[in-house]
Design a protein around this motif. Structure first.
Motif, PDB file in Angstrom:
ATOM      1  N   THR A  34     -47.694   4.372 -72.744  1.00 26.48           N
ATOM      2  CA  THR A  34     -48.367   4.829 -71.302  1.00 26.48           C
ATOM      3  C   THR A  34     -46.581   5.835 -70.894  1.00 26.48           C
ATOM      4  OG1 THR A  34     -46.261   2.615 -70.929  1.00 26.48           O
ATOM      5  CG2 THR A  34     -49.019   2.901 -71.763  1.00 26.48           C
ATOM      6  N   VAL A  36     -47.054   8.104 -66.322  1.00 27.63           N
ATOM      7  CA  VAL A  36     -47.910   7.952 -65.435  1.00 27.63           C
ATOM      8  C   VAL A  36     -48.151   9.049 -65.384  1.00 27.63           C
ATOM      9  CG1 VAL A  36     -47.203   8.000 -62.654  1.00 27.63           C
ATOM     10  CG2 VAL A  36     -46.721   5.836 -64.670  1.00 27.63           C
ATOM     11  N   GLU A  43     -56.947  16.380 -61.775  1.00 27.38           N
ATOM     12  CA  GLU A  43     -58.729  15.832 -61.373  1.00 27.38           C
ATOM     13  C   GLU A  43     -59.670  16.611 -61.659  1.00 27.38           C
ATOM     14  OE1 GLU A  43     -57.183  16.330 -56.858  1.00 27.38           O
ATOM     15  OE2 GLU A  43     -56.940  14.685 -56.886  1.00 27.38           O
ATOM     16  N   LEU A  46     -58.115  12.924 -64.528  1.00 26.81           N
ATOM     17  CA  LEU A  46     -57.075  11.733 -63.669  1.00 26.81           C
ATOM     18  C   LEU A  46     -56.446  12.350 -62.765  1.00 26.81           C
ATOM     19  CD1 LEU A  46     -54.997  12.550 -67.117  1.00 26.81           C
ATOM     20  CD2 LEU A  46     -56.197  11.102 -66.934  1.00 26.81           C
ATOM     21  N   ARG A  47     -55.514  11.317 -61.754  1.00 23.05           N
ATOM     22  CA  ARG A  47     -55.646  11.487 -61.021  1.00 23.05           C
ATOM     23  C   ARG A  47     -53.991  11.255 -60.579  1.00 23.05           C
ATOM     24  NH1 ARG A  47     -60.047   7.714 -57.469  1.00 23.05           N
ATOM     25  NH2 ARG A  47     -61.771   9.391 -58.100  1.00 23.05           N
ATOM     26  N   ASP A  50     -52.450   7.545 -62.143  1.00 22.58           N
ATOM     27  CA  ASP A  50     -53.125   6.988 -63.287  1.00 22.58           C
ATOM     28  C   ASP A  50     -52.045   6.806 -63.911  1.00 22.58           C
ATOM     29  OD1 ASP A  50     -55.463   6.912 -61.934  1.00 22.58           O
ATOM     30  OD2 ASP A  50     -56.624   8.645 -62.754  1.00 22.58           O
ATOM     31  N   ARG A  51     -52.031   5.840 -64.604  1.00 20.02           N
ATOM     32  CA  ARG A  51     -51.098   5.204 -65.931  1.00 20.02           C
ATOM     33  C   ARG A  51     -52.314   5.708 -66.805  1.00 20.02           C
ATOM     34  NH1 ARG A  51     -47.259   0.337 -64.733  1.00 20.02           N
ATOM     35  NH2 ARG A  51     -46.589   0.862 -62.260  1.00 20.02           N
ATOM     36  N   VAL A  52     -51.484   6.511 -68.043  1.00 17.87           N
ATOM     37  CA  VAL A  52     -52.946   6.755 -68.796  1.00 17.87           C
ATOM     38  C   VAL A  52     -51.779   6.227 -70.375  1.00 17.87           C
ATOM     39  CG1 VAL A  52     -53.948   8.004 -68.414  1.00 17.87           C
ATOM     40  CG2 VAL A  52     -51.670   8.555 -69.508  1.00 17.87           C
ATOM     41  N   ARG A 193     -57.325   5.775 -69.580  1.00 15.73           N
ATOM     42  CA  ARG A 193     -57.173   5.610 -68.069  1.00 15.73           C
ATOM     43  C   ARG A 193     -56.672   3.959 -67.902  1.00 15.73           C
ATOM     44  NH1 ARG A 193     -60.730   9.039 -66.314  1.00 15.73           N
ATOM     45  NH2 ARG A 193     -62.265   6.914 -65.307  1.00 15.73           N
ATOM     46  N   TRP A 195     -54.511   2.014 -65.787  1.00 17.40           N
ATOM     47  CA  TRP A 195     -54.278   0.916 -64.301  1.00 17.40           C
ATOM     48  C   TRP A 195     -54.572   2.457 -63.666  1.00 17.40           C
ATOM     49  CZ3 TRP A 195     -54.077  -3.199 -62.445  1.00 17.40           C
ATOM     50  CH2 TRP A 195     -53.249  -3.269 -62.031  1.00 17.40           C
ATOM     51  N   ARG A 199     -59.889   2.653 -61.777  1.00 16.34           N
ATOM     52  CA  ARG A 199     -60.068   3.411 -62.928  1.00 16.34           C
ATOM     53  C   ARG A 199     -60.269   3.189 -64.437  1.00 16.34           C
ATOM     54  NH1 ARG A 199     -60.716   9.194 -61.152  1.00 16.34           N
ATOM     55  NH2 ARG A 199     -59.097   8.796 -62.298  1.00 16.34           N
ATOM     56  N   TRP A 200     -60.471   2.310 -64.822  1.00 15.20           N
ATOM     57  CA  TRP A 200     -60.220   2.073 -66.457  1.00 15.20           C
ATOM     58  C   TRP A 200     -61.439   3.268 -67.207  1.00 15.20           C
ATOM     59  CZ3 TRP A 200     -62.705   1.115 -70.782  1.00 15.20           C
ATOM     60  CH2 TRP A 200     -62.466   1.104 -71.751  1.00 15.20           C
TER      61      TRP A 200
END
Length: 216
Positions: A34, A36, A43, A46-47, A50-52, A193, A195, A199-200
């Motif tokens: 994961t 951040v 954008e 992903l912002r 966001d955790r991916v 995404r 978290w 936003r999932w």
């Protein structure tokens, strides 16, 4: 509770903690990591914050994939010092990696591709063909400058989805790697995404190419 009675419980807690650490190491080494997202360069996909989840079990990269890659070309400023405890926690995969050693960008050019932008056109071209990019930020153009590059073997040309806020391959021409990144530096594709909860979503490269357009 006596000391003798407490020992089995403490032993059980210790075994659970050991199992969690082993599972984290296995996941980090073999399955998923994961990260951040630190900025607005990707954008709206992903912002910042966001955790991916990034897959470690694929050996191919496709045009349109959002990938995380190690910054071996010096695109980022030197990261701030971290404590030994935080390094250990991140190494074990118990905390997401930040964006101070890795970057997330979208693959636009695969090895052998010619990627270009002509003045006045609202799209990029790959091998002379206009590229569909439905993921682009609505307030940003496909490119802010004319260019034409041919991607060398074993390299990728990567861009952010918010082209006016992304420092990417376009901005590093003339530097180490001439703006291209190495396939060997790719950690893996962003799969989702995870978290914050609202936003999932899965992350893919819809509209960017066919299943055969990939690099291994």
């Amino acid at each position: 509770m006596s000391a003798a009675a407490a020992r089995p419980r403490l032993r059980a807690v210790g075994l659970v903690m050991l199992a969690v650490l082993v599972a984290a190491l296995v996941l980090k080494a073999c399955v998923v990591r994961t990260f951040v997202i630190p900025s607005a360069s990707m954008e709206p996909t992903l912002r910042a914050g966001d955790r991916v989840a990034v897959s470690l079990i694929t050996d191919e990269v496709r045009r349109g994939d959002v990938i995380v890659f190690e910054d071996t070309k010096g695109w980022l400023p030197a990261p701030p010092p971290r404590s030994a405890m935080m390094n250990a926690v991140r190494f074990l995969g118990l905390a997401p990696a930040t964006g101070d050693e890795h970057l997330a960008k979208r693959v636009v050019g695969l090895p052998g591709d010619t990627v270009s932008h002509r003045p006045g056109e609202p799209w990029l071209r790959v091998n002379g063909v206009p590229l569909s990019e439905p993921y682009l930020h609505a307030d940003a153009p496909a490119a802010d400058r004319a260019f034409e590059v041919q991607v060398p073997p074993g390299r990728l040309w990567v861009l952010g989805d918010h082209r006016t806020r992304s420092v990417d391959s376009r901005h590093h021409r003339g530097g180490p790697g001439d703006g291209f990144i190495s396939l060997d530096d790719v950690v893996g594709p962003v799969e989702a995404r995870v978290w914050p909860i609202d936003r999932w979503a899965l992350v893919d490269g819809d509209g960017t190419g066919t299943e055969t357009e990939r690099a291994q």
